[in-house]
Design a protein around this motif. Sequence first.
Motif, PDB file in Angstrom:
ATOM      1  N   UNK A 132     -27.896 -28.542   3.949  1.00 58.24           N
ATOM      2  CA  UNK A 132     -27.307 -27.342   4.122  1.00 58.24           C
ATOM      3  C   UNK A 132     -26.639 -26.896   2.608  1.00 58.24           C
ATOM      4  N   UNK A 133     -26.764 -25.551   3.298  1.00 65.01           N
ATOM      5  CA  UNK A 133     -25.727 -25.106   2.215  1.00 65.01           C
ATOM      6  C   UNK A 133     -24.382 -24.616   2.259  1.00 65.01           C
ATOM      7  N   UNK A 134     -24.577 -24.629   3.768  1.00 64.90           N
ATOM      8  CA  UNK A 134     -23.876 -23.365   4.657  1.00 64.90           C
ATOM      9  C   UNK A 134     -23.503 -23.742   6.118  1.00 64.90           C
ATOM     10  N   UNK A 135     -21.729 -24.392   7.282  1.00 65.14           N
ATOM     11  CA  UNK A 135     -21.267 -24.486   7.718  1.00 65.14           C
ATOM     12  C   UNK A 135     -20.395 -24.046   8.650  1.00 65.14           C
ATOM     13  N   UNK A 136     -21.344 -23.309   9.948  1.00 66.46           N
ATOM     14  CA  UNK A 136     -20.329 -22.189  10.782  1.00 66.46           C
ATOM     15  C   UNK A 136     -19.274 -22.762  11.627  1.00 66.46           C
ATOM     16  N   UNK A 137     -18.220 -22.908  11.330  1.00 63.63           N
ATOM     17  CA  UNK A 137     -17.614 -23.470  13.134  1.00 63.63           C
ATOM     18  C   UNK A 137     -17.559 -21.746  14.030  1.00 63.63           C
ATOM     19  N   UNK A 138     -18.145 -22.049  14.641  1.00 63.91           N
ATOM     20  CA  UNK A 138     -17.875 -20.673  15.917  1.00 63.91           C
ATOM     21  C   UNK A 138     -17.554 -21.002  17.336  1.00 63.91           C
ATOM     22  N   UNK A 139     -16.493 -19.810  17.253  1.00 67.61           N
ATOM     23  CA  UNK A 139     -15.769 -19.991  19.102  1.00 67.61           C
ATOM     24  C   UNK A 139     -15.599 -19.605  19.960  1.00 67.61           C
ATOM     25  N   UNK A 140     -15.846 -19.675  21.849  1.00 67.84           N
ATOM     26  CA  UNK A 140     -15.571 -18.529  22.456  1.00 67.84           C
ATOM     27  C   UNK A 140     -15.802 -18.958  23.541  1.00 67.84           C
ATOM     28  N   UNK A 141     -15.016 -18.706  25.000  1.00 71.13           N
ATOM     29  CA  UNK A 141     -14.757 -19.630  25.396  1.00 71.13           C
ATOM     30  C   UNK A 141     -15.651 -18.414  26.569  1.00 71.13           C
ATOM     31  N   UNK A 142     -16.059 -19.177  27.855  1.00 71.22           N
ATOM     32  CA  UNK A 142     -17.699 -18.008  28.113  1.00 71.22           C
ATOM     33  C   UNK A 142     -17.638 -17.082  28.851  1.00 71.22           C
ATOM     34  N   UNK A 143     -16.619 -16.971  28.501  1.00 66.45           N
ATOM     35  CA  UNK A 143     -16.097 -15.262  29.231  1.00 66.45           C
ATOM     36  C   UNK A 143     -16.509 -14.336  28.289  1.00 66.45           C
ATOM     37  N   UNK A 144     -16.274 -14.370  26.690  1.00 62.70           N
ATOM     38  CA  UNK A 144     -17.210 -13.604  26.123  1.00 62.70           C
ATOM     39  C   UNK A 144     -18.742 -13.709  25.841  1.00 62.70           C
ATOM     40  N   UNK A 145     -19.187 -12.860  24.867  1.00 61.77           N
ATOM     41  CA  UNK A 145     -20.797 -13.115  24.389  1.00 61.77           C
ATOM     42  C   UNK A 145     -21.161 -13.850  24.072  1.00 61.77           C
ATOM     43  N   UNK A 146     -21.349 -15.025  23.805  1.00 62.76           N
ATOM     44  CA  UNK A 146     -21.521 -16.295  22.737  1.00 62.76           C
ATOM     45  C   UNK A 146     -20.455 -16.784  21.866  1.00 62.76           C
ATOM     46  N   UNK A 147     -19.342 -15.712  20.780  1.00 64.01           N
ATOM     47  CA  UNK A 147     -19.211 -16.180  19.765  1.00 64.01           C
ATOM     48  C   UNK A 147     -17.788 -15.095  19.943  1.00 64.01           C
ATOM     49  N   UNK A 148     -16.539 -15.413  20.092  1.00 61.34           N
ATOM     50  CA  UNK A 148     -15.205 -14.828  19.231  1.00 61.34           C
ATOM     51  C   UNK A 148     -15.405 -14.840  18.222  1.00 61.34           C
ATOM     52  N   UNK A 149     -15.050 -15.912  17.465  1.00 65.25           N
ATOM     53  CA  UNK A 149     -13.999 -15.752  16.805  1.00 65.25           C
ATOM     54  C   UNK A 149     -15.176 -16.795  15.301  1.00 65.25           C
ATOM     55  N   UNK A 150     -15.029 -17.370  13.743  1.00 62.71           N
ATOM     56  CA  UNK A 150     -15.731 -18.115  13.762  1.00 62.71           C
ATOM     57  C   UNK A 150     -15.182 -18.426  12.108  1.00 62.71           C
ATOM     58  N   UNK A 151     -15.724 -19.548  11.419  1.00 60.78           N
ATOM     59  CA  UNK A 151     -15.634 -19.247  10.271  1.00 60.78           C
ATOM     60  C   UNK A 151     -16.711 -20.377   9.386  1.00 60.78           C
ATOM     61  N   UNK A 152     -16.269 -19.767   7.998  1.00 62.52           N
ATOM     62  CA  UNK A 152     -18.171 -20.447   7.216  1.00 62.52           C
ATOM     63  C   UNK A 152     -17.478 -21.466   6.361  1.00 62.52           C
ATOM     64  N   UNK A 153     -17.821 -22.436   5.734  1.00 60.01           N
ATOM     65  CA  UNK A 153     -17.647 -23.222   4.697  1.00 60.01           C
ATOM     66  C   UNK A 153     -19.115 -23.231   4.189  1.00 60.01           C
ATOM     67  N   UNK A 154     -18.848 -23.029   2.644  1.00 62.15           N
ATOM     68  CA  UNK A 154     -20.003 -23.353   1.421  1.00 62.15           C
ATOM     69  C   UNK A 154     -20.648 -24.513   0.869  1.00 62.15           C
ATOM     70  N   UNK A 155     -20.954 -25.730   1.294  1.00 64.64           N
ATOM     71  CA  UNK A 155     -20.768 -26.344   0.327  1.00 64.64           C
ATOM     72  C   UNK A 155     -20.438 -26.806  -1.132  1.00 64.64           C
ATOM     73  N   UNK A 156     -19.326 -27.177  -1.666  1.00 65.44           N
ATOM     74  CA  UNK A 156     -18.512 -27.693  -2.899  1.00 65.44           C
ATOM     75  C   UNK A 156     -16.892 -26.821  -1.985  1.00 65.44           C
ATOM     76  N   UNK A 157     -16.956 -26.065  -1.247  1.00 75.60           N
ATOM     77  CA  UNK A 157     -15.318 -25.321  -0.577  1.00 75.60           C
ATOM     78  C   UNK A 157     -15.042 -26.753   0.050  1.00 75.60           C
ATOM     79  N   UNK A 158     -13.254 -26.364  -0.092  1.00 80.38           N
ATOM     80  CA  UNK A 158     -12.558 -26.777   0.809  1.00 80.38           C
ATOM     81  C   UNK A 158     -13.448 -27.520   2.395  1.00 80.38           C
TER      82      UNK A 158
END
Length: 184
Positions: free
Chosen positions: A109-135
């Motif tokens: 994997x070159x990128x991992x994304x953390x996706x967040x949302x409660x059921x009251x929203x359509x699938x995702x509300x917030x996100x962040x992605x981290x690339x390999x080698x990043x903090x």
Amino acid sequence: STVNLLHWSRSVFAESETSRMLFSTSIGFDLSVYECFVTLSQGGTLYLVEDALALAHTPLDVSLINTVPSAMAALLDQQAVPASARVINLAGERLPASLIGRVFSSSGAEKICNLYAPSETTTYSTWTCMARGEAVVETIGRPIANTRVYVLDGHGEPVPFGAVGELYIGGAGVARGYLKRAEL
């Protein structure tokens, strides 16, 4: 709200990243909206399996895996993350930094994304992605396109940075029927 999700996804993920999606989530769970429609709306291929753990006995040429952290941990334990998977989207549970480190050290994997949302929203509300080698940072990230998030106190007032409060979400992804119905 689904169109907004598709538009946002197209703006942050390359077509090559979403072109071969593992479709492992029950159609009754909101993650399935992302898995199915992001890829199909761009002419990509879905690999339908019973659940993400099927990768342990059915290796597939997927470019993106969208699942929960506990399933990803099990796939890592079984050395079942396909070498072709370049993006790992994790949602639905807390994503610890230790799991992020394991994914990068045990997969291609070159990128991992953390996706967040409660059921009251359509699938995702917030996100962040981290690339390999990043903090690695444990965070739910920033709002997706056309979405706003606020951390408010018990009186509906914004809290200072770093303070504890309740997350309020507004914008295109929020399901209809909640406006002026605080009990919901």
